[in-house]
Design a protein around this motif. Structure first.
Motif, PDB file in Angstrom:
ATOM      1  N   ARG A   5      33.311  -2.355  42.273  1.00  0.00           N
ATOM      2  CA  ARG A   5      34.402  -1.383  42.459  1.00  0.00           C
ATOM      3  C   ARG A   5      34.643  -0.485  41.234  1.00  0.00           C
ATOM      4  O   ARG A   5      35.702   0.112  41.096  1.00  0.00           O
ATOM      5  CB  ARG A   5      35.688  -2.114  42.876  1.00  0.00           C
ATOM      6  CG  ARG A   5      35.500  -2.847  44.203  1.00  0.00           C
ATOM      7  CD  ARG A   5      36.800  -3.182  44.870  1.00  0.00           C
ATOM      8  NE  ARG A   5      37.451  -2.017  45.497  1.00  0.00           N
ATOM      9  CZ  ARG A   5      38.640  -2.067  46.109  1.00  0.00           C
ATOM     10  NH1 ARG A   5      39.290  -3.200  46.165  1.00  0.00           N
ATOM     11  NH2 ARG A   5      39.172  -0.985  46.648  1.00  0.00           N
ATOM     12  N   GLU A  60      35.500   3.209  41.911  1.00  0.00           N
ATOM     13  CA  GLU A  60      36.870   3.341  42.439  1.00  0.00           C
ATOM     14  C   GLU A  60      37.901   3.065  41.338  1.00  0.00           C
ATOM     15  O   GLU A  60      38.968   3.667  41.303  1.00  0.00           O
ATOM     16  CB  GLU A  60      37.111   2.332  43.559  1.00  0.00           C
ATOM     17  CG  GLU A  60      36.378   2.617  44.838  1.00  0.00           C
ATOM     18  CD  GLU A  60      36.498   1.417  45.758  1.00  0.00           C
ATOM     19  OE1 GLU A  60      37.438   1.368  46.554  1.00  0.00           O
ATOM     20  OE2 GLU A  60      35.650   0.506  45.643  1.00  0.00           O
ATOM     21  N   PHE A  61      37.545   2.121  40.451  1.00  0.00           N
ATOM     22  CA  PHE A  61      38.463   1.813  39.350  1.00  0.00           C
ATOM     23  C   PHE A  61      38.659   3.037  38.455  1.00  0.00           C
ATOM     24  O   PHE A  61      39.783   3.363  38.060  1.00  0.00           O
ATOM     25  CB  PHE A  61      37.946   0.624  38.515  1.00  0.00           C
ATOM     26  CG  PHE A  61      38.649   0.505  37.193  1.00  0.00           C
ATOM     27  CD1 PHE A  61      39.938  -0.011  37.119  1.00  0.00           C
ATOM     28  CD2 PHE A  61      38.053   0.951  36.018  1.00  0.00           C
ATOM     29  CE1 PHE A  61      40.616  -0.074  35.908  1.00  0.00           C
ATOM     30  CE2 PHE A  61      38.716   0.894  34.802  1.00  0.00           C
ATOM     31  CZ  PHE A  61      40.002   0.373  34.755  1.00  0.00           C
ATOM     32  N   ALA A  69      40.949   5.378  40.102  1.00  0.00           N
ATOM     33  CA  ALA A  69      42.328   4.869  40.088  1.00  0.00           C
ATOM     34  C   ALA A  69      42.947   5.039  38.702  1.00  0.00           C
ATOM     35  O   ALA A  69      44.115   5.433  38.563  1.00  0.00           O
ATOM     36  CB  ALA A  69      42.357   3.401  40.510  1.00  0.00           C
ATOM     37  N   THR A  87      42.245  -6.455  39.872  1.00  0.00           N
ATOM     38  CA  THR A  87      41.638  -5.120  39.902  1.00  0.00           C
ATOM     39  C   THR A  87      41.621  -4.530  41.316  1.00  0.00           C
ATOM     40  O   THR A  87      41.890  -3.338  41.499  1.00  0.00           O
ATOM     41  CB  THR A  87      40.220  -5.165  39.304  1.00  0.00           C
ATOM     42  OG1 THR A  87      40.348  -5.643  37.960  1.00  0.00           O
ATOM     43  CG2 THR A  87      39.561  -3.798  39.264  1.00  0.00           C
ATOM     44  N   CYS A  88      41.331  -5.355  42.320  1.00  0.00           N
ATOM     45  CA  CYS A  88      41.266  -4.828  43.703  1.00  0.00           C
ATOM     46  C   CYS A  88      42.644  -4.327  44.135  1.00  0.00           C
ATOM     47  O   CYS A  88      42.769  -3.218  44.667  1.00  0.00           O
ATOM     48  CB  CYS A  88      40.757  -5.897  44.662  1.00  0.00           C
ATOM     49  SG  CYS A  88      39.031  -6.261  44.363  1.00  0.00           S
ATOM     50  N   ILE A 135      43.511  -1.073  42.354  1.00  0.00           N
ATOM     51  CA  ILE A 135      42.843   0.114  42.918  1.00  0.00           C
ATOM     52  C   ILE A 135      43.520   0.521  44.232  1.00  0.00           C
ATOM     53  O   ILE A 135      43.844   1.695  44.449  1.00  0.00           O
ATOM     54  CB  ILE A 135      41.335  -0.177  43.163  1.00  0.00           C
ATOM     55  CG1 ILE A 135      40.612  -0.379  41.827  1.00  0.00           C
ATOM     56  CG2 ILE A 135      40.684   0.950  43.962  1.00  0.00           C
ATOM     57  CD1 ILE A 135      39.196  -0.930  41.954  1.00  0.00           C
ATOM     58  N   SER A 182      45.680   3.987  44.765  1.00  0.00           N
ATOM     59  CA  SER A 182      45.176   5.006  45.703  1.00  0.00           C
ATOM     60  C   SER A 182      46.242   5.372  46.746  1.00  0.00           C
ATOM     61  O   SER A 182      46.162   6.420  47.370  1.00  0.00           O
ATOM     62  CB  SER A 182      43.887   4.539  46.380  1.00  0.00           C
ATOM     63  OG  SER A 182      44.175   3.431  47.195  1.00  0.00           O
TER      64      SER A 182
END
Ligand code: SF4
Length: 379
Positions: free
Chosen positions: A28, A31-32, A35, A284-285, A288, A292
């Motif tokens: 990810r 995406e991180f 974010a 972290t998930c 993100i 978002s």
């Protein structure tokens, strides 16, 4: 002037002793970065004193995790986003935490282009057996090479992390570790005793008899060796775990210890201003996903006067300057002052604390016990 801390939650390999927030899966990462860039915009007002001003940063610190794992392109996206909302100048201390195996000549050149002016390199040891025990991702050869390469690339302001008390590391090897940094003219050393934190792989391995246990006496002895050698070579122990040549003390750390405002971004990062603390979720998930959707996943607390007093005592006692007595009196009042002076008596008697006209300062023999002494002075 305020500072910014950015937490990069990715590592190549999990060190067995580590309890920071990180992931070895890089899935990810794109995406991180997105974010994080979004969070920088969302937090642009946190450090503002007036609505029109652009906060000028005294320090900018990329920690983790392993920021040096990011490509120059990824780092550039973060730095560009910061430049939009914060004044980062040549006088800003811009530190990047790095592991030896990431710092190729090309990466070092890219970091210079991004205006990184201080490297914090996780050496930990120059002996392969220690590095294997800790499950570090680099070798002793890489640890040596990175120092040469960083200096050749023009970095002068370098701090290196070392760990002592590792089972199997002799006092002689520990001396060699310190001397290696001194021989390279590294102007700042952060050295920590290996601690076995709960829920780490190291704790499980020791419990199951698969790894040797940490010996407190060895740690205390190696701490003394550290103080002795660094002192002889012109380093000031300005904080229990931090040793710097004059002019190379960490401005980032000093800001933390003197209660300056700072903004932390990225999962698990903490922020502070005017008695208020805020921390992002250490996942972290979720970080993100929440960012978002336009939410900063954080919790806040307003520190009570007791908490502020305890924090000041804890941090000030760890520094070479100690606790300023008049500050306790004026900021917190007589009751706190009396409590502190009374609780300090047994440590003054034991010569682990020294009282001067203006300060309470930890003595050399008190340094290894600093956290316990501070806890005794808490309200
Ligand atoms: S590189 Fe640093 S953050 Fe990553 S696992 Fe090792 S000690 Fe922890």
């Amino acid at each position: 002037m305020p500072g910014i801390y950015i937490h990069i939650p990715f590592c190549r390999q999990a060190c067995h002793y580590c309890n920071f927030h990180f992931s070895v899966s890089q899935k990810r990462r794109p995406e991180f970065i997105q974010a994080l860039v979004q969070e920088i915009e969302m937090q642009k007002d946190f450090l503002k004193e007036r609505s029109s001003s652009t906060p000028a940063l005294k320090t900018l610190y990329l920690g983790g995790g392993t920021p040096s794992l990011l490509s120059i392109g990824e780092l550039e996206q973060i730095v560009n986003a910061l430049h939009k909302y914060f004044a980062v100048s040549a006088s800003t201390e811009f530190t990047l935490e790095a592991n030896p195996d990431d710092l190729t000549a090309e990466k070092l050149e890219g970091l210079r282009q991004l205006s990184v002016n201080r490297l914090s390199i996780g050496i930990q040891s120059f002996h392969d057996a220690d590095l294997r025990y800790m499950n570090r991702s680099h070798s002793s050869r890489q640890a040596v090479e990175v120092l040469k390469n960083a200096q050749n690339a023009g970095f002068e302001n370098i701090t290196a992390d070392l760990i002592y008390g590792t089972p199997g590391m002799s006092d002689h090897q520990w001396r060699e570790n310190i001397m290696q940094l001194i021989a390279y003219g590294i102007p700042h050393i952060s050295a920590y005793s290996l601690t076995v934190e709960k829920k780490t792989a190291l704790e499980v391995f020791i419990r199951k008899g698969k790894a040797a246990a940490v010996d407190e006496e060895q740690s205390a002895r190696q701490f003394e060796i550290l103080c002795e050698i660094t002192g002889k070579h012109g380093y000031e122990q300005y904080e229990i775990s931090n040793f710097g040549k004059p002019g190379f003390f960490s401005k980032h750390n000093l800001s933390y210890w003197t209660g300056q405002p700072y903004l932390g971004m990225g999962p698990s990062a903490h922020s502070y201003k005017q008695g208020m603390r805020q921390w992002n979720i250490a996942n972290t998930c979720t970080y993100i996903d929440e960012i978002s959707q336009g939410n900063i996943p954080c919790q806040k607390e307003v520190l009570s006067v007791d908490q502020q007093y305890n924090e000041y005592v804890m941090t000030a006692l760890r520094t070479q300057w100690g606790i300023e007595k008049s500050f306790i009196n004026t900021e917190f009042g007589q009751m706190y002052y009396q409590n502190m002076i009374q609780s300090a008596q047994k440590h003054i008697f034991n010569q682990t604390l020294k009282e001067t006209d203006t300060h309470l300062v930890i003595t050399q023999s008190g340094k290894f016990l600093a956290d316990g002494i501070a806890a005794d002075l808490f309200i």
